[in-house]
Write a protein that holds these residues in place. Sequence first.
Motif, PDB file in Angstrom:
ATOM      1  N   GLN A  15      48.834  28.117  38.920  1.00 63.83           N
ATOM      2  CA  GLN A  15      48.658  28.633  40.238  1.00 63.83           C
ATOM      3  C   GLN A  15      47.559  27.484  41.060  1.00 63.83           C
ATOM      4  O   GLN A  15      48.062  27.821  42.486  1.00 63.83           O
ATOM      5  CB  GLN A  15      47.202  30.054  40.198  1.00 63.83           C
ATOM      6  CG  GLN A  15      47.977  30.848  39.261  1.00 63.83           C
ATOM      7  CD  GLN A  15      47.113  31.697  38.702  1.00 63.83           C
ATOM      8  OE1 GLN A  15      46.089  30.945  37.364  1.00 63.83           O
ATOM      9  NE2 GLN A  15      46.294  32.599  39.347  1.00 63.83           N
ATOM     10  N   GLU A  33      38.811  34.006  45.713  1.00 66.37           N
ATOM     11  CA  GLU A  33      39.631  33.555  44.558  1.00 66.37           C
ATOM     12  C   GLU A  33      38.315  33.712  43.690  1.00 66.37           C
ATOM     13  O   GLU A  33      37.073  33.581  43.920  1.00 66.37           O
ATOM     14  CB  GLU A  33      39.550  31.763  44.870  1.00 66.37           C
ATOM     15  CG  GLU A  33      40.086  31.438  42.741  1.00 66.37           C
ATOM     16  CD  GLU A  33      39.834  30.481  42.633  1.00 66.37           C
ATOM     17  OE1 GLU A  33      39.789  28.932  41.884  1.00 66.37           O
ATOM     18  OE2 GLU A  33      39.845  29.244  43.606  1.00 66.37           O
ATOM     19  N   GLU A  34      38.986  34.671  42.270  1.00 70.06           N
ATOM     20  CA  GLU A  34      38.496  34.869  41.051  1.00 70.06           C
ATOM     21  C   GLU A  34      39.315  35.095  40.034  1.00 70.06           C
ATOM     22  O   GLU A  34      40.062  35.208  39.627  1.00 70.06           O
ATOM     23  CB  GLU A  34      38.825  37.024  41.145  1.00 70.06           C
ATOM     24  CG  GLU A  34      38.409  37.350  43.203  1.00 70.06           C
ATOM     25  CD  GLU A  34      36.889  37.481  42.779  1.00 70.06           C
ATOM     26  OE1 GLU A  34      36.171  37.352  42.376  1.00 70.06           O
ATOM     27  OE2 GLU A  34      36.282  37.611  44.350  1.00 70.06           O
ATOM     28  N   ASP A  35      37.888  34.931  39.201  1.00 72.94           N
ATOM     29  CA  ASP A  35      37.820  34.671  37.626  1.00 72.94           C
ATOM     30  C   ASP A  35      37.283  35.431  37.248  1.00 72.94           C
ATOM     31  O   ASP A  35      36.016  35.579  37.114  1.00 72.94           O
ATOM     32  CB  ASP A  35      37.921  33.682  37.735  1.00 72.94           C
ATOM     33  CG  ASP A  35      38.447  32.612  36.475  1.00 72.94           C
ATOM     34  OD1 ASP A  35      37.935  33.858  34.298  1.00 72.94           O
ATOM     35  OD2 ASP A  35      38.773  31.857  35.605  1.00 72.94           O
ATOM     36  N   ASN A  36      37.933  36.639  36.190  1.00 69.60           N
ATOM     37  CA  ASN A  36      37.160  37.461  35.420  1.00 69.60           C
ATOM     38  C   ASN A  36      36.805  37.064  33.669  1.00 69.60           C
ATOM     39  O   ASN A  36      35.808  37.343  33.656  1.00 69.60           O
ATOM     40  CB  ASN A  36      37.764  38.828  35.352  1.00 69.60           C
ATOM     41  CG  ASN A  36      38.714  38.969  33.898  1.00 69.60           C
ATOM     42  OD1 ASN A  36      39.577  37.270  33.595  1.00 69.60           O
ATOM     43  ND2 ASN A  36      39.263  40.222  33.452  1.00 69.60           N
ATOM     44  N   ARG A  41      42.705  35.416  36.249  1.00 69.69           N
ATOM     45  CA  ARG A  41      42.410  34.056  37.949  1.00 69.69           C
ATOM     46  C   ARG A  41      43.332  34.749  38.717  1.00 69.69           C
ATOM     47  O   ARG A  41      44.432  35.121  38.374  1.00 69.69           O
ATOM     48  CB  ARG A  41      42.716  33.089  37.174  1.00 69.69           C
ATOM     49  CG  ARG A  41      42.151  32.185  38.430  1.00 69.69           C
ATOM     50  CD  ARG A  41      41.587  30.348  37.763  1.00 69.69           C
ATOM     51  NE  ARG A  41      41.824  29.607  39.586  1.00 69.69           N
ATOM     52  CZ  ARG A  41      43.003  28.467  39.328  1.00 69.69           C
ATOM     53  NH1 ARG A  41      43.388  28.369  38.887  1.00 69.69           N
ATOM     54  NH2 ARG A  41      42.365  27.772  40.748  1.00 69.69           N
ATOM     55  N   TRP A  42      43.507  35.895  39.948  1.00 66.93           N
ATOM     56  CA  TRP A  42      43.713  35.346  40.723  1.00 66.93           C
ATOM     57  C   TRP A  42      43.370  34.572  41.858  1.00 66.93           C
ATOM     58  O   TRP A  42      42.028  34.523  42.646  1.00 66.93           O
ATOM     59  CB  TRP A  42      44.206  37.072  41.251  1.00 66.93           C
ATOM     60  CG  TRP A  42      42.476  37.972  41.143  1.00 66.93           C
ATOM     61  CD1 TRP A  42      42.156  38.003  42.580  1.00 66.93           C
ATOM     62  CD2 TRP A  42      42.118  38.217  40.345  1.00 66.93           C
ATOM     63  NE1 TRP A  42      41.423  38.823  42.422  1.00 66.93           N
ATOM     64  CE2 TRP A  42      41.160  38.973  40.505  1.00 66.93           C
ATOM     65  CE3 TRP A  42      42.171  38.431  38.825  1.00 66.93           C
ATOM     66  CZ2 TRP A  42      40.032  39.729  40.463  1.00 66.93           C
ATOM     67  CZ3 TRP A  42      40.910  38.411  38.214  1.00 66.93           C
ATOM     68  CH2 TRP A  42      40.097  39.241  39.260  1.00 66.93           C
ATOM     69  N   HIS A  58      48.909  34.919  41.205  1.00 73.28           N
ATOM     70  CA  HIS A  58      48.403  35.649  39.602  1.00 73.28           C
ATOM     71  C   HIS A  58      49.865  34.813  38.514  1.00 73.28           C
ATOM     72  O   HIS A  58      50.549  34.166  38.850  1.00 73.28           O
ATOM     73  CB  HIS A  58      49.492  36.990  39.145  1.00 73.28           C
ATOM     74  CG  HIS A  58      48.160  38.452  39.405  1.00 73.28           C
ATOM     75  ND1 HIS A  58      47.043  38.327  39.298  1.00 73.28           N
ATOM     76  CD2 HIS A  58      48.048  38.716  41.098  1.00 73.28           C
ATOM     77  CE1 HIS A  58      46.177  39.264  40.113  1.00 73.28           C
ATOM     78  NE2 HIS A  58      47.541  39.283  40.881  1.00 73.28           N
TER      79      HIS A  58
END
Length: 128
Positions: A15, A33-36, A41-42, A58
């Motif tokens: 990524q 940008e997101e990370d759970n 992570r996306w 992704h």
Amino acid sequence: MISTLGQVMVYVNNQDESVKFWTEKVGFTVISEEDNGEGMRWIEIAPQKDSQTSIVLHNKEVIAKMGSGANLEAPSLLFFTEDIESLHAKLSSNNVFVGEIVTMPIGKTFHFADNEQNYFAVAERNRK
């Protein structure tokens, strides 16, 4: 009813390298940008902040492990430009693999490859 295409998922092996490719070589912008916190992570990218459609990068390995049945191959995307010669020159000067500009019934087009050798196309449509 469906009103618009919002996001296109692109599954990549790296990524961070893909974000660098799209932002530094193609000129896209990171929208979010997101990370759970659990390995998912996306990163959402687009040509401009106000683009109607964006690409979400992704991690291919994470998505494969989820067993969702998602097609992990790169989608066949066609981008539009107003100045195909300038874009072709910009990508070439940024060491992006680009094909020759070809004239088609819809206008001029060429393809390019990202850092993972996924191929995408660009077209400058004929003006009416």
